[in-house]
Design a protein around this motif. Sequence first.
Motif, mmCIF file in Angstrom:
data_model
loop_
_atom_site.group_PDB
_atom_site.id
_atom_site.type_symbol
_atom_site.label_atom_id
_atom_site.label_comp_id
_atom_site.label_asym_id
_atom_site.label_seq_id
_atom_site.Cartn_x
_atom_site.Cartn_y
_atom_site.Cartn_z
ATOM 1 N N LEU A 32 0.874 -1.030 0.084
ATOM 2 C CA LEU A 32 0.041 -0.110 -0.126
ATOM 3 C C LEU A 32 0.757 1.228 0.142
ATOM 4 O O LEU A 32 0.672 2.091 -0.803
ATOM 5 C CB LEU A 32 -0.860 0.109 1.175
ATOM 6 N N LEU A 40 -4.602 1.760 -6.194
ATOM 7 C CA LEU A 40 -4.770 0.770 -4.917
ATOM 8 C C LEU A 40 -5.740 -0.350 -5.311
ATOM 9 O O LEU A 40 -5.682 -1.105 -4.447
ATOM 10 C CB LEU A 40 -5.074 1.631 -3.637
ATOM 11 N N SER A 41 -6.397 -0.011 -6.290
ATOM 12 C CA SER A 41 -7.581 -1.017 -6.630
ATOM 13 C C SER A 41 -7.100 -2.753 -6.569
ATOM 14 O O SER A 41 -7.827 -3.668 -6.090
ATOM 15 C CB SER A 41 -8.282 -0.558 -7.739
ATOM 16 N N ILE A 89 -6.843 -3.439 -2.928
ATOM 17 C CA ILE A 89 -8.073 -3.780 -2.138
ATOM 18 C C ILE A 89 -8.929 -4.829 -2.669
ATOM 19 O O ILE A 89 -9.671 -5.315 -1.969
ATOM 20 C CB ILE A 89 -8.431 -2.290 -2.283
ATOM 21 N N LYS A 90 -8.952 -4.990 -4.029
ATOM 22 C CA LYS A 90 -9.897 -6.048 -4.689
ATOM 23 C C LYS A 90 -8.985 -7.172 -5.303
ATOM 24 O O LYS A 90 -8.595 -7.044 -6.393
ATOM 25 C CB LYS A 90 -10.614 -5.279 -5.584
#
Length: 115
Positions: free
Chosen positions: A78, A88-89, A92-93
């Motif tokens: 991160l 960051l997608s 995060i996913k």
Amino acid sequence: SGDSMLDIAREMKQRGARNIYCAVTFGLFTEGVEHFDKAYEEGIISKVFATNLIYRRPELLAAPWFADVNMSKFVALLIDAINHDSSLSNLIKPTDKIKKLLASKGDLKDMSGNS
């Protein structure tokens, strides 16, 4: 305090659950670990997974029902993404990573039901 988690675990046991695994981001255990020790001894919970994103008391780390989840690599990724103005997608996913992992294990089937 974790009381609601243990209440739900007890209800799940009454409904026939064999193993109950709990997951928390920040395992504060503000009222100590005794309630969880008892629930573990009674067979209510199998394991509690909590991140290492906060301080964990030595008695918590030593508990047989506790599993420490190391988030260091994720936090580093991160920070790296933020420093490089990256999205960051993907962090995060992680759907694509999970699908790739399952496919490598032969556990992912396509929409038609074929492996």
